[in-house]
Scaffold this motif. Structure first.
Motif: not given
Length: 250
Positions: A205-210
């Motif tokens: 699963p992705p790690i979103e920006p920020g």
């Protein structure tokens, strides 16, 4: 002995096939970057196919295939995880060591698809080279693949994660897709002999920006190592991590 001989033939024909694909695709790849992507993807699919029937290595890519402009942060155990990722993503490009640009065939195609050469011997300069290559206005869009540990690491061996991935994640503002693997069980980082079995690359699963830098790195390492250990156990390897010696050849 039979498996070693099969492996020797497989490795030899794999590099011969690289030459054949280069001859077929280079006249088109000179004028079209898309043709270069088509070439490396077709070659990678061929290696996966030939590995199955020649040395008994079945390959499986799990998870959602990354698309768009993202950073793929992958566990790196051998050339096979590179092959598997390139065979499925549309526009792959890598952070690679600078000397690879001079490799016959491989070096030209790597630069053609937008790989970023970095001199890893000088850390500060390497970081400048990396960010310049990643953020340059003429850099092709696509899926940037980086190995957070900076080198190939044998299964079950522990090696620290480097901050370069976090810097790229922050500077680009792109989503990061972690990737785990167990390919080193069957295709070692060095040597000829390949072992039969199931090699897996799994997109997580992705790690979103920020995310804050330390928090991002902690999350990234935990996800990749946990999933890779699970894949190693699935492949029949007891997990006993230990400190590693860096593989300078990667």
């Amino acid at each position: 002995m039979i498996q070693y001989l099969r492996s020797l033939v497989f490795v030899g024909q794999m590099y011969l096939a690289m030459l054949v694909y280069a001859i077929l695709y280079t006249p088109f790849a000179i004028f079209s970057r898309q043709a270069a992507y088509n070439a490396v993807r077709a070659y990678s699919k061929y290696v996966r196919w030939s590995a199955r029937w020649m040395v008994g290595i079945r390959t499986e890519v799990r998870g959602d295939i990354p698309d768009g402009e993202v950073v793929i942060a992958s566990k790196h155990q051998s050339f096979l995880d590179i092959i598997m990722i390139v065979s499925v993503v549309k526009r792959p490009k890598f952070i690679m060591k600078s000397s690879l640009r001079y490799a016959p065939i491989l070096g030209w195609y790597a630069l053609r698809i937008g790989c970023v050469p970095v001199d890893r011997g000088r850390r500060a300069e390497a970081m400048r080279q990396m960010m310049k290559g990643v953020t340059a206005g003429d850099a092709p869009a696509g899926q940037l693949i980086i190995y957070p540990q900076g080198t190939r690491v044998a299964p079950g061996v522990s090696m620290p994660y480097k901050m370069g991935t976090a810097i790229i994640y922050e500077e680009t503002g792109q989503t990061c897709i972690p990737a785990a693997t167990n390919v080193g069980l069957l295709w070692p980082r060095t040597g000829i002999r390949r072992k039969p079995g199931l090699a897996v690359v799994e997109f997580l699963p992705p790690i979103e920006p920020g995310r804050e830098r330390f928090d991002f790195m902690t999350e990234l390492e935990d996800r990749i190592e946990t999933a890779s250990n699970r894949l190693l156990a699935e492949g029949g390897m007891p997990i006993d991590t230990r400190p590693a010696q860096a593989d300078k050849a990667s």
